[in-house]
Design a protein around this motif. Sequence first.
Motif, PDB file in Angstrom:
ATOM      1  N   SER A   1       0.852  -1.193   0.000  1.00 43.80           N
ATOM      2  CA  SER A   1       0.000   0.000   0.000  1.00 43.80           C
ATOM      3  C   SER A   1       0.891   1.247   0.000  1.00 43.80           C
ATOM      4  CB  SER A   1      -0.896   0.003   1.238  1.00 43.80           C
ATOM      5  OG  SER A   1      -0.116   0.226   2.405  1.00 43.80           O
ATOM      6  N   TRP A   2       0.312   2.377  -0.359  1.00 41.42           N
ATOM      7  CA  TRP A   2       1.073   3.624  -0.403  1.00 41.42           C
ATOM      8  C   TRP A   2       1.664   3.935   0.967  1.00 41.42           C
ATOM      9  CZ3 TRP A   2      -1.225   9.159  -0.453  1.00 41.42           C
ATOM     10  CH2 TRP A   2      -0.228  10.087  -0.753  1.00 41.42           C
ATOM     11  N   GLY A   3       0.893   3.730   2.023  1.00 44.70           N
ATOM     12  CA  GLY A   3       1.399   3.976   3.379  1.00 44.70           C
ATOM     13  C   GLY A   3       2.604   3.108   3.698  1.00 44.70           C
ATOM     14  N   CYS A   4       2.572   1.846   3.270  1.00 48.64           N
ATOM     15  CA  CYS A   4       3.711   0.956   3.523  1.00 48.64           C
ATOM     16  C   CYS A   4       4.907   1.315   2.645  1.00 48.64           C
ATOM     17  CB  CYS A   4       3.306  -0.495   3.310  1.00 48.64           C
ATOM     18  SG  CYS A   4       2.123  -1.094   4.561  1.00 48.64           S
ATOM     19  N   GLN A   5       4.644   1.759   1.420  1.00 46.34           N
ATOM     20  CA  GLN A   5       5.738   2.219   0.568  1.00 46.34           C
ATOM     21  C   GLN A   5       6.441   3.404   1.230  1.00 46.34           C
ATOM     22  OE1 GLN A   5       3.904   3.208  -3.165  1.00 46.34           O
ATOM     23  NE2 GLN A   5       3.673   1.074  -3.806  1.00 46.34           N
TER      24      GLN A   5
ATOM     25  N   LEU B   1       6.512   4.172   4.427  1.00 49.24           N
ATOM     26  CA  LEU B   1       7.210   3.699   5.614  1.00 49.24           C
ATOM     27  C   LEU B   1       8.528   3.017   5.243  1.00 49.24           C
ATOM     28  CD1 LEU B   1       7.012   3.390   8.702  1.00 49.24           C
ATOM     29  CD2 LEU B   1       5.871   1.209   8.295  1.00 49.24           C
ATOM     30  N   LEU B   2       8.485   2.138   4.265  1.00 45.23           N
ATOM     31  CA  LEU B   2       9.700   1.448   3.823  1.00 45.23           C
ATOM     32  C   LEU B   2      10.748   2.438   3.322  1.00 45.23           C
ATOM     33  CD1 LEU B   2       8.119  -1.526   1.886  1.00 45.23           C
ATOM     34  CD2 LEU B   2       9.595  -1.722   3.889  1.00 45.23           C
ATOM     35  N   CYS B   3      10.310   3.385   2.521  1.00 43.99           N
ATOM     36  CA  CYS B   3      11.250   4.342   1.931  1.00 43.99           C
ATOM     37  C   CYS B   3      11.782   5.336   2.960  1.00 43.99           C
ATOM     38  CB  CYS B   3      10.582   5.070   0.768  1.00 43.99           C
ATOM     39  SG  CYS B   3      10.271   3.969  -0.642  1.00 43.99           S
ATOM     40  N   ALA B   4      10.923   5.786   3.856  1.00 49.51           N
ATOM     41  CA  ALA B   4      11.359   6.734   4.884  1.00 49.51           C
ATOM     42  C   ALA B   4      12.423   6.111   5.782  1.00 49.51           C
ATOM     43  CB  ALA B   4      10.168   7.195   5.715  1.00 49.51           C
ATOM     44  N   ALA B   5      12.336   4.815   5.998  1.00 50.19           N
ATOM     45  CA  ALA B   5      13.289   4.134   6.873  1.00 50.19           C
ATOM     46  C   ALA B   5      14.589   3.774   6.157  1.00 50.19           C
ATOM     47  CB  ALA B   5      12.644   2.878   7.455  1.00 50.19           C
TER      48      ALA B   5
ATOM     49  N   VAL C   1      17.050   5.968  -3.817  1.00 51.96           N
ATOM     50  CA  VAL C   1      16.434   4.682  -4.150  1.00 51.96           C
ATOM     51  C   VAL C   1      15.357   4.955  -5.207  1.00 51.96           C
ATOM     52  CG1 VAL C   1      15.165   2.689  -3.257  1.00 51.96           C
ATOM     53  CG2 VAL C   1      16.853   3.851  -1.802  1.00 51.96           C
ATOM     54  N   PRO C   2      15.603   4.579  -6.463  1.00 54.31           N
ATOM     55  CA  PRO C   2      14.657   4.912  -7.529  1.00 54.31           C
ATOM     56  C   PRO C   2      13.208   4.502  -7.228  1.00 54.31           C
ATOM     57  CG  PRO C   2      16.668   4.058  -8.480  1.00 54.31           C
ATOM     58  CD  PRO C   2      16.784   3.880  -6.983  1.00 54.31           C
ATOM     59  N   TYR C   3      12.999   3.371  -6.591  1.00 52.69           N
ATOM     60  CA  TYR C   3      11.649   2.925  -6.239  1.00 52.69           C
ATOM     61  C   TYR C   3      10.949   3.909  -5.303  1.00 52.69           C
ATOM     62  CZ  TYR C   3       8.205   0.549  -3.333  1.00 52.69           C
ATOM     63  OH  TYR C   3       7.078   0.252  -2.628  1.00 52.69           O
ATOM     64  N   CYS C   4      11.715   4.588  -4.459  1.00 54.17           N
ATOM     65  CA  CYS C   4      11.139   5.443  -3.417  1.00 54.17           C
ATOM     66  C   CYS C   4      10.769   6.849  -3.875  1.00 54.17           C
ATOM     67  CB  CYS C   4      12.117   5.545  -2.244  1.00 54.17           C
ATOM     68  SG  CYS C   4      12.329   3.999  -1.359  1.00 54.17           S
ATOM     69  N   VAL C   5      11.378   7.315  -4.936  1.00 56.76           N
ATOM     70  CA  VAL C   5      11.137   8.704  -5.350  1.00 56.76           C
ATOM     71  C   VAL C   5       9.667   8.955  -5.701  1.00 56.76           C
ATOM     72  CG1 VAL C   5      11.771  10.492  -7.022  1.00 56.76           C
ATOM     73  CG2 VAL C   5      13.546   9.064  -5.971  1.00 56.76           C
TER      74      VAL C   5
ATOM     75  N   PRO D   1      -0.946   8.762   4.886  1.00 57.41           N
ATOM     76  CA  PRO D   1      -1.246   7.354   4.570  1.00 57.41           C
ATOM     77  C   PRO D   1      -0.589   6.424   5.590  1.00 57.41           C
ATOM     78  CG  PRO D   1       0.043   8.406   2.814  1.00 57.41           C
ATOM     79  CD  PRO D   1      -0.104   9.404   3.895  1.00 57.41           C
ATOM     80  N   ILE D   2      -1.346   5.511   6.129  1.00 62.46           N
ATOM     81  CA  ILE D   2      -0.882   4.624   7.202  1.00 62.46           C
ATOM     82  C   ILE D   2      -0.568   3.237   6.645  1.00 62.46           C
ATOM     83  CG2 ILE D   2      -1.543   3.557   9.406  1.00 62.46           C
ATOM     84  CD1 ILE D   2      -1.236   6.604   9.534  1.00 62.46           C
ATOM     85  N   CYS D   3       0.454   2.626   7.191  1.00 59.24           N
ATOM     86  CA  CYS D   3       0.782   1.232   6.880  1.00 59.24           C
ATOM     87  C   CYS D   3       0.228   0.383   8.018  1.00 59.24           C
ATOM     88  CB  CYS D   3       2.297   1.055   6.748  1.00 59.24           C
ATOM     89  SG  CYS D   3       2.777  -0.650   6.367  1.00 59.24           S
TER      90      CYS D   3
END
Length: 181
Positions: free
Chosen positions: A29-33, A35-39, A48-52, A70-72
């Motif tokens: 989900s967008w919230g989990c994306q 969270l993953l990218c922020a960390a 990280v190209p996926y995170c931009v 958005p929440i994960c």
Amino acid sequence: MKAIAIFAVGLMGVASGLASAPAKAEDASWGCQILLCAASHNPSWHGVPYCVPPLTRLIAAMSKPGFSWPICHEASAGRPGQEIYEDCPGGTTIGYSSQSDRGSRGEPDQCIKTVNVCQSSGQRDGDARLAGLTINRRYGREGESCIQEIATPRPRRTDPWYFDISNDEGVKERFWFNLNH
């Protein structure tokens, strides 16, 4: 980076449920994306190209009325915290440079140190003022005191946002990030 990799694998496992095919980060989900990218550290999400795309989308959404973070839900992390300023150095306290018309304090943007300028290694009054802004002098019966409060600007954090994420042992770890382009 190891903690985020373990977190990502665990999160993707939760997100995939009992599905036989492995989940991909893109399926989160967008919230989990977010969270993953922020960390992500070393490199940060910027590298990280996926995170931009998800973080750029977040930055744009934050300026719109009615924005809701958005929440994960799979990670139970909630919304991020934000601390704009670093801690003040030892021997100082937090101070405020301004006060509103209603008497409430402004931002905690100063570090205050109480010094005795008469005993500080031969410094004279004028020398002490160069280290910061004298905001308060104490006066006694005999006039001006040697005790002064010196204010210096409180340092700002490079990464003012954070998520507290439980690691694989259930201990919360803090991951700092920024939302600068």
